[in-house]
Scaffold this active site. Sequence first.
Site, mmCIF file in Angstrom:
data_model
loop_
_atom_site.group_PDB
_atom_site.id
_atom_site.type_symbol
_atom_site.label_atom_id
_atom_site.label_comp_id
_atom_site.label_asym_id
_atom_site.label_seq_id
_atom_site.Cartn_x
_atom_site.Cartn_y
_atom_site.Cartn_z
ATOM 1 N N HIS A 155 0.840 -1.208 0.000
ATOM 2 C CA HIS A 155 0.000 0.000 0.000
ATOM 3 C C HIS A 155 0.878 1.262 0.000
ATOM 4 C CE1 HIS A 155 -2.963 -2.737 2.246
ATOM 5 N NE2 HIS A 155 -3.650 -2.365 1.188
ATOM 6 N N GLY A 190 -3.220 -1.290 -7.352
ATOM 7 C CA GLY A 190 -2.135 -2.249 -7.498
ATOM 8 C C GLY A 190 -2.436 -3.341 -8.513
ATOM 9 N N GLU A 191 -1.390 -3.789 -9.200
ATOM 10 C CA GLU A 191 -1.541 -4.933 -10.121
ATOM 11 C C GLU A 191 -1.754 -6.234 -9.360
ATOM 12 O OE1 GLU A 191 1.873 -4.805 -12.677
ATOM 13 O OE2 GLU A 191 0.956 -3.297 -13.987
ATOM 14 N N LYS A 192 -1.553 -6.202 -8.051
ATOM 15 C CA LYS A 192 -1.885 -7.365 -7.210
ATOM 16 C C LYS A 192 -3.332 -7.794 -7.491
ATOM 17 C CE LYS A 192 -2.133 -9.897 -3.296
ATOM 18 N NZ LYS A 192 -3.427 -9.657 -2.772
ATOM 19 N N ARG A 251 -4.398 -9.782 4.323
ATOM 20 C CA ARG A 251 -4.846 -11.088 4.833
ATOM 21 C C ARG A 251 -3.670 -11.949 5.329
ATOM 22 N NH1 ARG A 251 -8.655 -10.312 0.589
ATOM 23 N NH2 ARG A 251 -10.791 -10.464 1.335
HETATM 24 P P1 AMP Z 1 -6.653 -3.558 -0.428
HETATM 25 O O1 AMP Z 1 -6.468 -2.802 0.849
HETATM 26 O O2 AMP Z 1 -6.187 -4.975 -0.347
HETATM 27 O O3 AMP Z 1 -8.035 -3.397 -1.006
HETATM 28 O O4 AMP Z 1 -5.663 -2.894 -1.461
HETATM 29 C C1 AMP Z 1 -5.711 -1.510 -1.736
HETATM 30 C C2 AMP Z 1 -4.887 -1.228 -2.965
HETATM 31 O O5 AMP Z 1 -3.549 -1.620 -2.730
HETATM 32 C C3 AMP Z 1 -5.373 -2.025 -4.187
HETATM 33 O O6 AMP Z 1 -5.263 -1.205 -5.339
HETATM 34 C C4 AMP Z 1 -4.414 -3.169 -4.231
HETATM 35 O O7 AMP Z 1 -4.241 -3.713 -5.523
HETATM 36 C C5 AMP Z 1 -3.145 -2.527 -3.734
HETATM 37 N N1 AMP Z 1 -2.261 -3.543 -3.174
HETATM 38 C C6 AMP Z 1 -2.539 -4.424 -2.183
HETATM 39 N N2 AMP Z 1 -1.497 -5.247 -1.981
HETATM 40 C C7 AMP Z 1 -0.539 -4.891 -2.869
HETATM 41 C C8 AMP Z 1 0.774 -5.371 -3.182
HETATM 42 N N3 AMP Z 1 1.303 -6.400 -2.540
HETATM 43 N N4 AMP Z 1 1.456 -4.755 -4.149
HETATM 44 C C9 AMP Z 1 0.918 -3.707 -4.833
HETATM 45 N N5 AMP Z 1 -0.307 -3.216 -4.600
HETATM 46 C C10 AMP Z 1 -1.029 -3.791 -3.632
#
Ligand code: AMP
Length: 283
Positions: free
Chosen positions: A37, A150-152, A190
């Site tokens: 993040h 993120g591309e994740k 997670r």
């Molecule tokens: P989340 O809190 O999991 O909904 O993620 C919020 C944003 O952070 C989303 O755009 C995700 O794709 C990005 N994100 C989460 N984990 C990663 C990671 N390991 N690398 C790059 N971006 C991430």
Amino acid sequence: MKVFSQKVLIAAAIDKLKAKQLTVGLVPTMGALHHGHLALVKKALNENDTVVVSIFVNPTQFDNNDDLVKYPRTLEGDVALLKTVSENKILVYAPTVDDIYEGHTISNKFDFDGLEFEMEGKFRTGHFDGVGTVVKRFFDIVKPHRAYFGEKDFQQLAIIKKLVEKHHIPVKIIGCPIHREANGLAMSSRNTRLKPEYKKAAPFIYKTLKTAKEKFGTKSANKITEWVEKEFAKHDLLKLEYFIIADTKTLKPVKRKSNQKAYRAFIAVYADDIRLIDNIALN
Ligand code: AMP
């Protein structure tokens, strides 16, 4: 650092910044922030005068109530981590469910030209209607110049680009590469819930993706998929939900490879009751 919980208040603060011709970047998150993040936040800080980080565990994008209830919520720690990158250029927006949904916690329906029916859309019913609903609301409230994803969550990134295109939303969507632990495991909120034996096993996911990439030069997508399925069938702890090699534009599984197209491998795995996703560019 200013932490807002009401849309009217953050919208007013943003209006004041925009009146001074300052640019605003938005990084939508569900909190439990990690260095993946932070990479998005740092890029946004480089490219904008102010960055809004939203922290909101969006109920409508969960099809599994247990996952929603157990999702980590660590606002204090999140704010402390954000302070390490900037004290005064970040605004945190951590709304309540009511501030976003006003008593009607339901999704709008979206047509993302079929992107929503592949992979995560198949395995998590209604997920992308939930994502579309909340991200569109954040765009309406914050009206950012740029937004970072993120591309994740590669499919989510593609869907947000489609949302912006179809609804003519004036924001530039910027994709950011996947951040990994030293052992290769893609960073995820997670991961904090993984029991030690599962944490130790989880890097197998990325290791398999890397081998799939090596095989992509000489083997068909079907052969690689069969190989991955066999590898996971042999694994004691990790359960494969799907492995798919897809065209990065349509997200449809590839039938016959073409040199003109870009492909990625996508994977979803259960480690105990925790669902992990990852992906890798193949060419
Ligand atoms: P989340 O809190 O999991 O909904 O993620 C919020 C944003 O952070 C989303 O755009 C995700 O794709 C990005 N994100 C989460 N984990 C990663 C990671 N390991 N690398 C790059 N971006 C991430």
